[in-house]
Structure formats: structure tokens, C-alpha cells
Scaffold this active site. Structure first.
Site, short mmCIF file in Angstrom:
data_model
loop_
_atom_site.label_atom_id
_atom_site.label_comp_id
_atom_site.label_asym_id
_atom_site.label_seq_id
_atom_site.Cartn_x
_atom_site.Cartn_y
_atom_site.Cartn_z
N GLU B 48 0.80 -1.23 0.00
CA GLU B 48 0.00 0.00 0.00
C GLU B 48 0.83 1.28 0.00
OE1 GLU B 48 -0.12 -2.35 2.33
OE2 GLU B 48 -0.36 -1.53 4.36
N ASN B 49 2.14 1.17 0.25
CA ASN B 49 2.94 2.38 0.14
C ASN B 49 3.24 2.74 -1.32
OD1 ASN B 49 4.54 -0.06 0.41
ND2 ASN B 49 6.34 1.25 0.35
#
Lengths: 227, 218
Positions: B48-49
Site C-alpha cells: 500500500e505504500n
């Protein structure tokens, strides 16, 4: 001729004053504009509201700002980490206010500010502590929570390359919040590893168009120092 | 009864991830699932980064600290992988584009409520990260956890007592003793480890459990 480049990180942050709200890019240390933050600390301003995913790691960047007592409030998703000791101490001492926001809502609220939206309805957080007291709505059979945009006076972000019009490209996962914070702040200051001539960036791959960026400063720390 | 160890649990979850799936593996135990995804299957790992097509950890000394995963560990990018910003990353979840998310948990209710972000203890500093977005975003949310805490408390419960991460979001739970499907009708046992009976599970968990259709020994 429009030239958004400035010669030093000190000049880049010279307009930031006490009480300002400042978005700071970076996820952990990747994309953290350490040199801009150091310049901000050296400037001596305080009472800041900081918006970042975390609340500082180790001794640099946001951690250093908190250690120096410059932060009144932090809006973030993941403050507590193994190396967030400066935040932990300030929080336990009641010296810093925390607004905890789920990471995707943080991104969406920042993006909403940059896109000029008045609010968003998000499914994230519905039925949890983080939505307590907030307006909700049932839309098409799904529950949503009303959340407001997060804007800021300044954004400090880090990119790989920038030109004098403020166009930016990033490097790997250091991109993270940079493009949306650039949209959401009144003044966006980008620390770039290389300033390149206008036209050097392929227009098909520019990630942040220069309209979202007001200052560009070259600061090229060794890659190893990023860790 | 042979309880699965953590690697065997990861291997079991990996078996249920089909070719072509877009998958986010949560921090902690779920990251082990990556070690058991067959090399001949194209499975897209999302972090998700801001990356899709995440590869394994680099060799020691080859770390690039601008190429990290959500747990802030150095990773690599597979050929064909790409980077994106946070608004796009969470749109992949919230917008229902991600097929499977595998998360750890403190507690899961038999109706699929998840508690995995905060113990709620006084004085604990809360941190949520992407947990709430992941829980409700993917088409299917799997939980992977030991069925009991070290103190012997069952983590699959009638109703969560820890602060909730998401409501009714978990569809399947993989544990060291059994696999459960969750839903409005409660928990159904999909599989059990060898030597375990439904009656044993009912007794030890204190839950009303029924068998799913195709029961098999793991």
C-alpha cells in the site's frame, strides 16, 4: 522567465512561520525531505501542525521536529513504531496533539483538498472508534463516513528530478504522498535530487505537473543516508 | 492432533490464491505467504505504500531504502511492476480492484468483524495505518492467525471485545487448527487438521460451529 528553483533549502522554507500547517511527504524514511526539515528546524519556527503518514522514525526528519518541540499537532495514520521514541515521549507528556486517520482516508482527504472537494464519503472506518461522532450515510447499500479535506499552508516533499517550471518525477516508493500533498498545499516546496533543464523530463512520464509546485531546490544526499 | 506451524499456515493460504490475483499481504504473519506462492503462477503483490509487482527481499548489501514495503523492509520490484502514489494505492483497495487481502488479527467474530489495530489498553498509543482500508477494501479479506492466544483465549469469537477495524469484512480465517468460512450465518468449518473433530473444536472454542460442504483433512 519563470524559474521556481531556489538556491538553498534555507531560502526554500523562508516563508514558513509559527503556527503553520505543513504536509511532509514520506512513508517512514522513504521520500522524507530531511534537508528541508533540517532547514525548518534551523529557522526556529514552532507551534506547527504536521501532516505525515507517521510521527517520525529515529532521529531525522519529522522525529527531529518533534524532538525539538516544534510540533503542536500531528495528523497521521501510524505514529507508534519501534523507533518513534520522540513522538511517544511527547505524546505521553501531553505535549503533542494526535489526530489518527486511517491511511487511505488520509490520502483521500489530502487528495480531496487538492481537488477542491468539500468532503468525501468513505467506507473506511465505518463502525469503528475512528468514526465515532461522525456523520454517516447509507449509499447503494453500503455504509460511508463523512470526512473533510485536509489542506495545508505548505507541503515539503522529495522528488528525484524537477525542472524550473516545477514538473516532478519521483523515485520508486519515495513517491508515496508527494503528488497528492503537492496538490493540497498552498505552497509546495520540492526537494529534488537533480534539477534538470526544461524539456529534459518526458512529458508523458511527468508525475506532478508544475502547476502544483511553487519552489524547487536541489539537495542530493547520498542514497545510503536515506536509510 | 498436529497443529500447523506458521510456515504451514502460510503454505495453506498460498494454495487458495489463484493465478492472476491482485493480493495485499498484511504486515507480520501474512508476509510469509509470499514464500509459498508458486513461481509458475503470475500473482500480483500490492504494497500500500505504492507498488504493484512486489518481489522478494534483495540480497544483503543490495537494499535500496527507497524501494520498501508497507512494513518498511527493503524489497525488489518484479519485471513489469510499477509505482504509484497513495491516492491511487488506496483506490485500488477501496475501489474493489484488489482481489484478496490477507491480514493478521487479535480477534475475528463469527460474522466477519475484524479487530486487529488496537488493544484498547489504557496508555497504549493507537496506530492504524492501512488496516481499516485493507479490511473493507479487497473483494475478499482473509485472516491468518493462531486460533488461540498464548494465554489460551480463543481469537475466533461471538463478538469482538477489542476495538473494531471493520464490520463483517472477513470472509475466511486460516488458523493452525482449522479453516473457517464466516458470514451472516456464523462460522462454518472448511477443514480441520488431522486428528481434530468438530466436537473437539466446538468444545475448545465454545462456538456454535457447523461444517461447510466439502470438509477435508489438511
Amino acid at each position: 522567465m519563470i524559474d521556481k528553483t531556489v538556491p538553498t533549502v534555507e531560502a526554500a522554507v523562508a516563508e514558513i512561520s509559527d503556527g503553520a500547517s505543513v504536509m511532509i511527504g514520506g512513508f517512514g524514511t522513504a521520500g522524507m525531505p530531511d534537508e528541508l526539515i533540517d532547514a525548518l528546524i534551523a529557522r526556529g519556527v514552532g507551534d506547527l501542525t504536521i501532516i505525515n503518514n507517521n510521527a517520525g522514525n529515529g532521529e531525522h526528519g519529522v522525529a527531529a521536529l518533534i524532538r525539538e518541540g516544534r510540533v503542536r499537532k500531528i495528523i497521521c495514520s501510524f505514529p507508534r513504531q519501534s523507533d518513534s521514541h520522540h513522538f511517544d515521549a511527547a505524546f505521553r507528556a501531553g505535549k503533542i496533539e494526535l489526530e489518527l486517520v486511517p491511511q487511505g482516508n488520509l490520502a483521500a482527504r489530502i487528495h480531496a483538498a487538492g481537488a477542491g472537494l468539500g468532503a468525501i464519503f468513505t467506507p473506511t472506518g465505518f463502525g469503528t472508534q475512528l468514526a465515532e461522532g461522525k456523520e454517516t450515510r447509507l449509499i447503494d447499500g453500503r455504509h460511508y463516513v463523512l470526512e473533510y479535506p485536509i489542506q495545508a499552508d505548505f507541503a515539503l516533499i522529495k522528488a528525484e528530478q524537477g525542472d524550473r517550471w516545477g514538473n516532478l518525477v519521483y523515485r520508486k516508493t519515495a513517491r508515496n504522498f508527494g503528488p497528492i500533498m503537492a496538490m493540497a498545499a498552498r505552497t509546495t516546496i520540492a526537494q529534488v535530487r537533480h534539477i534538470v533543464p526544461l524539456g529534459a523530463l518526458d512529458p508523458e512520464v511527468i508525475v506532478t505537473p508544475g502547476i502544483f509546485v511553487q519552489r524547487v531546490v536541489e539537495s542530493a544526499p547520498a542514497l545510503a543516508a536515506v536509510a | 492432533m498436529n497443529r500447523l506451524n506458521r510456515d504451514q499456515m502460510a503454505e495453506r493460504v498460498a494454495r487458495d490464491i489463484p493465478e492472476g490475483a491482485y493480493v495485499n499481504l498484511g504486515i507480520g504473519l501474512p508476509t510469509k505467504v509470499a514464500n509459498y506462492l508458486p513461481a509458475d503462477r503470475d500473482i500480483f503483490l500490492q504494497s500500500e505504500n505504492g507498488l504493484l509487482g512486489m518481489g522478494p527481499a534483495p540480497a544483503k548489501g543490495e537494499e535500496d531504502w527507497e524501494l520498501i514495503n508497507a512494513g518498511k523492509q527493503a524489497v525488489t520490484l518484479l519485471t513489469g511492476g510499477c509505482f504509484f502514489h497513495h491516492a491511487d494505492s488506496f483506490a485500488m483497495m477501496r475501489g474493489g480492484h484488489l482481489d484478496i487481502c490477507v491480514l493478521g488479527a487479535f480477534q475475528v467474530s463469527i460474522h466477519g468483524d475484524l479487530a486487529n489495530w488496537h488493544t484498547g489498553e489504557p496508555g497504549a498509543i493507537p496506530a492504524v495505518g492501512g488496516a481499516m482500508d485493507l479490511a473493507i477494501g479487497a473483494k475478499q479479506t482473509f485472516v491468518m492467525m493462531e486460533l488461540f492466544t498464548k494465554q489460551g483465549a480463543c481469537k475466533l469469537v461471538e463478538a469482538c471485545t477489542y476495538p473494531l477495524t471493520g464490520l463483517g469484512c472477513v470472509s475466511r480465517v486460516y488458523t493452525d487448527m482449522a479453516v473457517f468460512d464466516l458470514g451472516v450465518d456464523g462460522a462454518k468449518v472448511v477443514e480441520m487438521v488431522e486428528g481434530l473433530t468438530l466436537e473437539d473444536l466446538r468444545q475448545s472454542t465454545g462456538l456454535t460451529l457447523t461444517l461447510a460442504n466439502e470438509i477435508e483433512a489438511a
